[in-house]
Design a protein around this motif. Sequence first.
Motif, PDB file in Angstrom:
ATOM      1  N   GLN A  79       0.967  -1.279   0.216  1.00 16.87           N
ATOM      2  CA  GLN A  79      -0.348  -0.129   0.300  1.00 16.87           C
ATOM      3  C   GLN A  79       0.584   1.051  -0.014  1.00 16.87           C
ATOM      4  OE1 GLN A  79      -2.432  -0.056   3.390  1.00 16.87           O
ATOM      5  NE2 GLN A  79      -3.522  -1.846   2.647  1.00 16.87           N
ATOM      6  N   ILE A  80       1.951   1.245   0.535  1.00 16.97           N
ATOM      7  CA  ILE A  80       2.501   2.328   1.057  1.00 16.97           C
ATOM      8  C   ILE A  80       3.561   2.402  -0.304  1.00 16.97           C
ATOM      9  CG2 ILE A  80       4.922   3.240   2.230  1.00 16.97           C
ATOM     10  CD1 ILE A  80       3.712   1.455   4.656  1.00 16.97           C
ATOM     11  N   GLN A  81       4.022   1.642  -1.295  1.00 15.44           N
ATOM     12  CA  GLN A  81       4.174   1.897  -2.037  1.00 15.44           C
ATOM     13  C   GLN A  81       3.893   2.503  -3.503  1.00 15.44           C
ATOM     14  OE1 GLN A  81       5.987  -2.270  -3.361  1.00 15.44           O
ATOM     15  NE2 GLN A  81       7.837  -2.234  -1.579  1.00 15.44           N
ATOM     16  N   VAL A  82       2.520   1.992  -3.500  1.00 16.50           N
ATOM     17  CA  VAL A  82       1.626   2.257  -4.234  1.00 16.50           C
ATOM     18  C   VAL A  82       0.853   3.855  -4.480  1.00 16.50           C
ATOM     19  CG1 VAL A  82       2.115   0.367  -5.683  1.00 16.50           C
ATOM     20  CG2 VAL A  82      -0.424   0.719  -3.676  1.00 16.50           C
ATOM     21  N   ASP A  83       1.272   4.181  -2.945  1.00 14.02           N
ATOM     22  CA  ASP A  83       0.146   5.068  -2.588  1.00 14.02           C
ATOM     23  C   ASP A  83      -1.817   4.971  -2.320  1.00 14.02           C
ATOM     24  OD1 ASP A  83      -0.013   7.516  -0.543  1.00 14.02           O
ATOM     25  OD2 ASP A  83      -0.258   9.035  -2.419  1.00 14.02           O
ATOM     26  N   ARG A  84      -2.091   3.841  -1.955  1.00 15.87           N
ATOM     27  CA  ARG A  84      -3.176   3.731  -1.780  1.00 15.87           C
ATOM     28  C   ARG A  84      -3.662   2.694  -0.495  1.00 15.87           C
ATOM     29  NH1 ARG A  84      -7.658   4.487  -5.537  1.00 15.87           N
ATOM     30  NH2 ARG A  84      -9.395   3.053  -4.882  1.00 15.87           N
ATOM     31  N   PRO A  85      -4.667   3.364   0.216  1.00 11.06           N
ATOM     32  CA  PRO A  85      -5.362   4.110  -0.132  1.00 11.06           C
ATOM     33  C   PRO A  85      -4.407   5.497  -0.602  1.00 11.06           C
ATOM     34  CG  PRO A  85      -5.934   3.703   1.638  1.00 11.06           C
ATOM     35  CD  PRO A  85      -5.255   3.127   1.101  1.00 11.06           C
ATOM     36  N   PRO A  86      -4.859   6.927  -0.870  1.00 15.83           N
ATOM     37  CA  PRO A  86      -4.054   7.810  -1.551  1.00 15.83           C
ATOM     38  C   PRO A  86      -3.469   8.819  -0.327  1.00 15.83           C
ATOM     39  CG  PRO A  86      -5.876   7.964  -3.189  1.00 15.83           C
ATOM     40  CD  PRO A  86      -6.096   6.559  -1.612  1.00 15.83           C
ATOM     41  N   GLY A  87      -2.431   8.883  -0.019  1.00 16.46           N
ATOM     42  CA  GLY A  87      -2.754   9.095   1.462  1.00 16.46           C
ATOM     43  C   GLY A  87      -1.634   8.428   2.181  1.00 16.46           C
ATOM     44  N   TYR A  92       2.344   7.260   6.974  1.00 15.75           N
ATOM     45  CA  TYR A  92       3.437   6.697   6.985  1.00 15.75           C
ATOM     46  C   TYR A  92       4.738   7.140   7.400  1.00 15.75           C
ATOM     47  CZ  TYR A  92       7.532   2.717   6.678  1.00 15.75           C
ATOM     48  OH  TYR A  92       8.062   1.806   6.836  1.00 15.75           O
ATOM     49  N   GLN A  93       5.275   8.227   6.468  1.00 15.83           N
ATOM     50  CA  GLN A  93       6.286   8.754   7.004  1.00 15.83           C
ATOM     51  C   GLN A  93       6.158   9.972   7.393  1.00 15.83           C
ATOM     52  OE1 GLN A  93       6.394  10.993   2.790  1.00 15.83           O
ATOM     53  NE2 GLN A  93       7.649   8.985   2.183  1.00 15.83           N
ATOM     54  N   VAL A  96       6.087   7.421  10.975  1.00 19.02           N
ATOM     55  CA  VAL A  96       7.697   7.282  11.197  1.00 19.02           C
ATOM     56  C   VAL A  96       8.339   7.386  12.037  1.00 19.02           C
ATOM     57  CG1 VAL A  96      10.339   6.247   9.737  1.00 19.02           C
ATOM     58  CG2 VAL A  96       7.499   5.048   9.556  1.00 19.02           C
ATOM     59  N   ALA A  97       8.303   9.153  11.469  1.00 24.71           N
ATOM     60  CA  ALA A  97       9.662  10.977  11.786  1.00 24.71           C
ATOM     61  C   ALA A  97       9.704  10.666  13.162  1.00 24.71           C
ATOM     62  CB  ALA A  97       9.138  11.847  10.826  1.00 24.71           C
ATOM     63  N   ARG A  98       8.266   9.801  13.479  1.00 20.20           N
ATOM     64  CA  ARG A  98       7.744  10.214  14.753  1.00 20.20           C
ATOM     65  C   ARG A  98       8.087   8.743  15.759  1.00 20.20           C
ATOM     66  NH1 ARG A  98       2.169  13.353  15.050  1.00 20.20           N
ATOM     67  NH2 ARG A  98       2.238  14.987  13.001  1.00 20.20           N
ATOM     68  N   SER A  99       8.514   8.139  15.492  1.00 20.97           N
ATOM     69  CA  SER A  99       8.528   6.833  15.602  1.00 20.97           C
ATOM     70  C   SER A  99      10.324   6.355  15.861  1.00 20.97           C
ATOM     71  CB  SER A  99       7.477   5.921  15.501  1.00 20.97           C
ATOM     72  OG  SER A  99       8.225   4.420  16.355  1.00 20.97           O
ATOM     73  N   PRO A 100      10.891   6.041  16.907  1.00 21.07           N
ATOM     74  CA  PRO A 100      12.261   6.012  16.710  1.00 21.07           C
ATOM     75  C   PRO A 100      12.613   3.976  16.169  1.00 21.07           C
ATOM     76  CG  PRO A 100      11.405   5.546  19.709  1.00 21.07           C
ATOM     77  CD  PRO A 100      10.149   6.334  18.276  1.00 21.07           C
ATOM     78  N   MET A 109      -0.089   0.519  12.457  1.00 21.45           N
ATOM     79  CA  MET A 109      -0.429   1.103  11.071  1.00 21.45           C
ATOM     80  C   MET A 109      -1.686  -0.607  10.929  1.00 21.45           C
ATOM     81  SD  MET A 109       1.694   3.221   9.072  1.00 21.45           S
ATOM     82  CE  MET A 109       0.814   3.625   7.058  1.00 21.45           C
ATOM     83  N   MET A 110      -1.056  -1.319  11.128  1.00 27.21           N
ATOM     84  CA  MET A 110      -1.422  -2.654  11.258  1.00 27.21           C
ATOM     85  C   MET A 110      -2.754  -3.196  11.421  1.00 27.21           C
ATOM     86  SD  MET A 110       2.189  -5.217  10.390  1.00 27.21           S
ATOM     87  CE  MET A 110       1.247  -6.870  10.986  1.00 27.21           C
ATOM     88  N   GLU A 111      -2.637  -2.700  12.886  1.00 27.24           N
ATOM     89  CA  GLU A 111      -3.917  -2.651  13.377  1.00 27.24           C
ATOM     90  C   GLU A 111      -5.046  -1.786  12.795  1.00 27.24           C
ATOM     91  OE1 GLU A 111      -3.201  -1.785  17.544  1.00 27.24           O
ATOM     92  OE2 GLU A 111      -1.701  -3.019  18.116  1.00 27.24           O
ATOM     93  N   CYS A 112      -4.999  -0.826  12.341  1.00 28.17           N
ATOM     94  CA  CYS A 112      -6.047  -0.191  11.456  1.00 28.17           C
ATOM     95  C   CYS A 112      -6.149  -1.148  10.554  1.00 28.17           C
ATOM     96  CB  CYS A 112      -5.414   1.258  11.335  1.00 28.17           C
ATOM     97  SG  CYS A 112      -5.172   2.321  12.547  1.00 28.17           S
ATOM     98  N   LEU A 113      -5.370  -1.689   9.911  1.00 31.42           N
ATOM     99  CA  LEU A 113      -5.753  -2.815   8.275  1.00 31.42           C
ATOM    100  C   LEU A 113      -6.601  -3.907   9.181  1.00 31.42           C
ATOM    101  CD1 LEU A 113      -5.783  -2.913   5.655  1.00 31.42           C
ATOM    102  CD2 LEU A 113      -3.414  -3.914   6.533  1.00 31.42           C
ATOM    103  N   ALA A 114      -6.257  -4.607   9.778  1.00 29.92           N
ATOM    104  CA  ALA A 114      -6.836  -5.021  11.006  1.00 29.92           C
ATOM    105  C   ALA A 114      -8.153  -5.354  11.035  1.00 29.92           C
ATOM    106  CB  ALA A 114      -6.084  -5.989  12.234  1.00 29.92           C
ATOM    107  N   GLN A 115      -8.035  -4.173  11.418  1.00 32.44           N
ATOM    108  CA  GLN A 115      -9.449  -3.224  12.247  1.00 32.44           C
ATOM    109  C   GLN A 115     -10.563  -3.410  11.011  1.00 32.44           C
ATOM    110  OE1 GLN A 115      -9.459  -0.297  14.093  1.00 32.44           O
ATOM    111  NE2 GLN A 115     -11.854   0.183  14.646  1.00 32.44           N
ATOM    112  N   MET A 116     -10.082  -2.648   9.828  1.00 32.53           N
ATOM    113  CA  MET A 116     -10.982  -2.123   8.848  1.00 32.53           C
ATOM    114  C   MET A 116     -11.545  -3.471   7.932  1.00 32.53           C
ATOM    115  SD  MET A 116     -10.107  -1.433   5.106  1.00 32.53           S
ATOM    116  CE  MET A 116      -8.634  -2.171   4.782  1.00 32.53           C
ATOM    117  N   LEU A 117     -10.508  -4.545   8.062  1.00 33.34           N
ATOM    118  CA  LEU A 117     -10.548  -5.831   7.067  1.00 33.34           C
ATOM    119  C   LEU A 117     -11.459  -6.341   8.471  1.00 33.34           C
ATOM    120  CD1 LEU A 117      -7.320  -6.933   5.860  1.00 33.34           C
ATOM    121  CD2 LEU A 117      -8.964  -6.084   4.714  1.00 33.34           C
ATOM    122  N   TRP A 118     -11.389  -6.503   9.546  1.00 35.45           N
ATOM    123  CA  TRP A 118     -12.410  -7.102  10.540  1.00 35.45           C
ATOM    124  C   TRP A 118     -13.845  -7.095   9.940  1.00 35.45           C
ATOM    125  CZ3 TRP A 118     -15.553  -5.818  14.360  1.00 35.45           C
ATOM    126  CH2 TRP A 118     -15.845  -6.755  15.041  1.00 35.45           C
TER     127      TRP A 118
END
Length: 140
Positions: A79-87, A92-93, A96-100, A109-118
């Motif tokens: 998803q990040i590679q193709v920027d889909r969904p847009p944004g 992600y960037q 990542v800038a805020r997270s060490p 981010m995967m928690e959001c993806l899993a929640q949406m799929l569920w």
Amino acid sequence: MYSQDRQQMRQVFLEVRKKQRAKEPLSPLEALMEKVIDQHPEYHPFLDHEESLQQEFSSQNGQENPFLHMALHISLQEQIQVDRPPGIRKTYQMLVARSPDLHQAEHRMMECLAQMLWQAQSSGSPPSEETYLDCLRRLL
């Protein structure tokens, strides 16, 4: 990376692991899978044995499904590679800038993806990109 056949999907992970150990050339998707496999040495025992193709993993018993977990990593990276969904790439960037820890940022981010799929699976409706992006924005 998507398949309705659980065993077929798992088999791909086992094949990539075999190629990895044999130092065989990998396709671009397999190289991405190899990266995810390397990030999860705790899953290597599942990838080294054919029996795991049939194994059941129950969150009710505190078991994480290693195949699902790695597939979510791969889906997120695609998803990040193709920027889909847009944004999603910008989100992600920023995260990542805020997270060490890049890996932990992906897990959030995967928690959001899993929640949406569920939610989509539970309601029988298509996945909602807007719901997904809203969840991701709340991580910021």
